[in-house]
Scaffold this active site. Structure first.
Site, PDB file in Angstrom:
ATOM      1  N   LYS A 118    -129.829  77.852  15.798  1.00 60.63           N
ATOM      2  CA  LYS A 118    -130.649  77.242  14.754  1.00 60.63           C
ATOM      3  C   LYS A 118    -129.978  77.403  13.402  1.00 60.63           C
ATOM      4  CE  LYS A 118    -134.328  75.988  17.190  1.00 60.63           C
ATOM      5  NZ  LYS A 118    -134.865  74.624  17.273  1.00 60.63           N
ATOM      6  N   ASP A 154    -128.990  73.196  16.133  1.00 61.21           N
ATOM      7  CA  ASP A 154    -130.213  72.470  15.818  1.00 61.21           C
ATOM      8  C   ASP A 154    -130.596  72.796  14.380  1.00 61.21           C
ATOM      9  OD1 ASP A 154    -132.561  71.117  15.686  1.00 61.21           O
ATOM     10  OD2 ASP A 154    -133.563  72.150  17.344  1.00 61.21           O
ATOM     11  N   ASP A 207    -134.095  64.483  17.682  1.00 63.48           N
ATOM     12  CA  ASP A 207    -135.252  65.204  18.231  1.00 63.48           C
ATOM     13  C   ASP A 207    -136.502  64.720  17.500  1.00 63.48           C
ATOM     14  OD1 ASP A 207    -137.076  66.919  19.325  1.00 63.48           O
ATOM     15  OD2 ASP A 207    -136.253  68.760  18.501  1.00 63.48           O
ATOM     16  N   LYS A 262    -139.120  65.510  24.829  1.00 65.22           N
ATOM     17  CA  LYS A 262    -140.054  66.642  24.977  1.00 65.22           C
ATOM     18  C   LYS A 262    -141.416  66.070  25.345  1.00 65.22           C
ATOM     19  CE  LYS A 262    -138.121  69.606  21.353  1.00 65.22           C
ATOM     20  NZ  LYS A 262    -138.282  69.823  19.907  1.00 65.22           N
TER      21      LYS A 262
END
Ligand SMILES: C[C@H](N)C(=O)N[C@@H](CCC(=O)O)C(=O)O
Ligand SMILES: [Mg+2]
Length: 364
Positions: free
Chosen positions: A162, A190, A243, A267
């Site tokens: 991250k 990410d 995302d 997701k």
């Protein structure tokens, strides 16, 4: 098999360590559990996390959407009419993706139980094994390096690092982790929307020039900044994954046509469940685009559904970020999907194979 009732509960599980992204810090998972009851005595399980910063869903909205809108439309419907049931869920309310996902997951669980097959077989079959990455929370550089080495020692071969905070420190974070684990683990980043498009290009060029090889970078820019996402995709060698930008099949088609990203993160909590996730996987397969299967902070109830889907769609879902259960201090589910560090496997129990959920507190 007819739906007779939908009951809701809450499950709480502490995380092993705080989960920190550019968007938020979380210490424990607290998710809504859906139990769909039927006239045959079968129970289907689903789960919805409240990821307000990404999906806009909070516990109250999830509970109210299910209780006051979705449930009344589903009572009496026959699970064997799967497409009718999923269309009813999708069309009865706008947005509320996590609520829809939790209910749909429970419906698919029951559909597979009806035919006495594990869900992945009902979705097309496949090899019932996956390997997941592990998330390394954004933190001080030394802490991230230590967490990365620990993850590698625990057998994780891909780390989802991250970033998305201060750009200069982010570059140093990634260089330090890369140097520490080089040759032992693949690194995906990410940024959770934390960079501007120009910052992302700057950071990725710096890393590429320094010889840091990244598998991909996920959501470098704000969710709605599609031009920014394309700006980055056009300018860096590192593959760019969407995302937060893409929730629906429509958005995925638009993104593919714009060539604004190289990979899509599917997701269930963004798609509103399995039916739209299947559509997205099929669209990506048609356009020859790879997908990742991802999760929010979810326990193995809903992550199990994502596992079954990913196994059945492994031709196009080639990357796996289903580390929710690995981040949990314990697994509250007695069930058929086994989460053992990086290794995930499914046995042949019908549906999702969930037998019970420890510590489940039913709502009145
Ligand atoms: C848990 C998973 N590895 C992950 O990072 N998921 C999300 C963030 C989830 C959250 O904030 O709850 C992601 O951005 O990919
Ligand atoms: Mg992400």
């Amino acid at each position: 098999m007819k739906i007779t009732d939908i009951r809701l509960g809450m499950v709480k599980v502490p995380l092993k360590t705080p989960f920190k992204t550019a968007l938020r810090t979380v210490n424990e998972i607290e998710d809504v559990i859906v139990m769909i009851e039927t006239d045959t005595g079968h129970i289907g399980y689903g789960e919805a996390p409240a990821t307000a910063v990404i999906t806009g869903d909070i516990h109250g909205s999830i509970i109210e959407a299910i209780r006051t809108v979705i449930k009344p439309k589903l009572i009496g419907l026959d699970i064997s009419d799967l497409n009718h049931v999923t269309r009813t869920i999708q069309n009865c309310i706008m947005k509320n993706y996590s609520a829809k996902a939790a209910v749909e997951i429970a419906v698919y669980d029951l559909f597979a139980q009806l035919y006495k097959a594990p869900l992945y077989k009902m979705l097309g079959g496949g090899v019932p094994k996956l390997t997941t990455d592990l998330t390394i929370s954004v933190d001080y550089i030394d802490k991230m390096v230590a967490d990365s080495l620990d993850a590698v020692d625990r057998g994780f071969e891909t780390l989802k690092v991250k970033v998305g905070k201060d750009i200069g420190v982010d570059i140093e974070r990634v260089k330090a982790i890369y140097a520490a684990v080089e040759g032992r683990a693949l690194i995906r980043l990410d940024a959770n929307q934390g960079w501007t498009a120009k910052e992302a290009v700057y950071a990725l060029h710096k890393l590429e020039d320094a010889g840091v090889r990244l598998e991909l970078v996920e959501q470098p820019v704000k969710a709605l900044d599609i031009d920014g996402l394309k700006y980055v995709t056009d300018r860096v060698h590192t593959p760019v994954m969407a995302d937060e930008t893409t929730f629906s099949p429509r958005e995925v088609i638009d993104l593919i046509k714009m060539r604004a990203a190289d990979i899509i993160n599917i997701k269930l909590m963004k798609t509103g469940g399995i039916s739209n996730a299947i559509k997205i996987a099929d669209i990506c397969s048609f356009y020859d685009m790879q997908c990742m299967i991802g999760c929010m902070l979810e326990t193995s109830v809903s992550v199990s559904a994502a596992v079954h889907l990913a196994v059945a769609k492994s031709d196009v879902i080639t990357k796996v970020d289903l580390d929710g259960p690995s981040l949990c201090a314990f697994d509250p589910v007695v069930g058929s999907v086994n989460f053992d560090g990086a290794d995930i496997s499914i046995n042949d129990a019908p549906g999702l194979g969930i037998q019970s959920i420890k510590g489940l507190v039913m709502l009145p």
